[in-house]
Write an enzyme that holds these catalytic residues in place. Sequence first.
Site, short mmCIF file in Angstrom:
data_model
loop_
_atom_site.label_atom_id
_atom_site.label_comp_id
_atom_site.label_asym_id
_atom_site.label_seq_id
_atom_site.Cartn_x
_atom_site.Cartn_y
_atom_site.Cartn_z
N ARG A 57 0.83 -1.20 0.00
CA ARG A 57 0.00 0.00 0.00
C ARG A 57 0.87 1.26 0.00
NH1 ARG A 57 -3.43 2.49 4.47
NH2 ARG A 57 -5.03 3.66 3.37
N HIS A 61 0.64 4.41 -2.67
CA HIS A 61 0.39 5.78 -2.21
C HIS A 61 1.56 6.70 -2.53
CE1 HIS A 61 -3.28 5.42 0.58
NE2 HIS A 61 -3.25 4.36 -0.22
N ASN A 89 -3.53 8.99 4.55
CA ASN A 89 -2.29 8.25 4.80
C ASN A 89 -2.04 7.97 6.28
OD1 ASN A 89 -1.51 7.86 2.17
ND2 ASN A 89 -0.15 9.64 2.09
N HIS A 186 -5.30 -5.68 -3.42
CA HIS A 186 -6.19 -5.78 -2.26
C HIS A 186 -6.37 -7.21 -1.78
CE1 HIS A 186 -8.45 -1.66 -2.51
NE2 HIS A 186 -7.19 -1.55 -2.11
N THR A 187 -5.72 -8.15 -2.46
CA THR A 187 -5.73 -9.51 -1.95
C THR A 187 -4.99 -9.59 -0.62
OG1 THR A 187 -5.28 -11.82 -2.50
CG2 THR A 187 -3.63 -10.22 -3.17
N ASP A 239 -9.96 -9.78 1.33
CA ASP A 239 -10.46 -11.02 0.76
C ASP A 239 -10.36 -12.10 1.84
OD1 ASP A 239 -7.95 -12.24 0.76
OD2 ASP A 239 -7.69 -12.17 -1.39
N THR A 241 -8.51 -14.61 2.13
CA THR A 241 -7.16 -15.10 2.40
C THR A 241 -6.24 -13.89 2.54
OG1 THR A 241 -6.70 -15.30 0.03
CG2 THR A 241 -7.56 -17.24 1.14
#
Length: 316
Positions: A57, A61, A89, A186-187, A239, A241
Amino acid sequence: MIFSLNVLLILVRVSLSGAILDANYYQKTCPQVEDIIYTSVRNATANDLKVPARILRMFFHDCFIRGCDASVLLDSTPENKAEKDGHINLSLAAYNVIDDVKTMLEQSCPATVSCADIIAIAARDVVVISGGPSWSVLKGRKDGRISRAEETKTLPLSHDNTSQLIQSFSQRGLSVKDLVTLSGGHTLGRSRCSEFDYRLRNFSAAHDTDPTLDPEFATELKSKCPEHNKDPNAGENLDSTGLGFDNDYYKRIVGGKGLLVSDQTLLGDYRTRWRVEAFARYRRLFFWEFGPAMVRLGNVGVVESGEVRVNCRVVN
């Protein structure tokens, strides 16, 4: 396989700036750079399983504001509020991991490896550590000297629709394909209730709950995010996992279980739906596309001017 692309990615001219990135940039000046970063990130992950999601992330960003120049790492000063203190942030973390890597690199290769390159390499490494694909990271970025909190207002938001997301990515020279592929990051990780609880109650005049949300999943989320919830850490994995890099993120979107509006919206738009469905069906296809998309993200806003910070938190 992505690995076969490495030869093609050894040398790339970044059209936005004319700067040149090279996979072998540190071959003579700091040949151990990738080993040092990987070992440090792996050890940090062993101590804190949230590190991969946080580093990935951080890379997003950083690159979306002023390009990939490590401006997200700069601390605020009395005269300037920096990016890391912008509202969106405030949830970023793992700065200490980058600090530790930089300390080791300064001992081995003083004033050589930029903080921007550290983030880019670490982002690849956390994907690999989490079971995802590898790719050849292009290097040679310089660190920026400017970081402004107000500029973080241009980052994509969790409630953005597909058109807004496409526009945001396009402004950075990234395609619709990149949008869908990079959203797969995003996993890893989780989201706080405050980012999605508006989907659960009083959503609209016609629907109490967001109709794009699977009803059983909505009920589950309501139990995890009760009304008037005061726990700032309450939330849900992005998600099922959340610690493993796979294509479950896309499977959940297809099943109406995309946690954020910015996730689920990708299924409802003809420009993105087919790719979401393809990635949900074929993990190898997602893995094949993810590395090159990360390379393109890493090319955003690369400049020849700048510096190699000795301390990633302050300009030299």
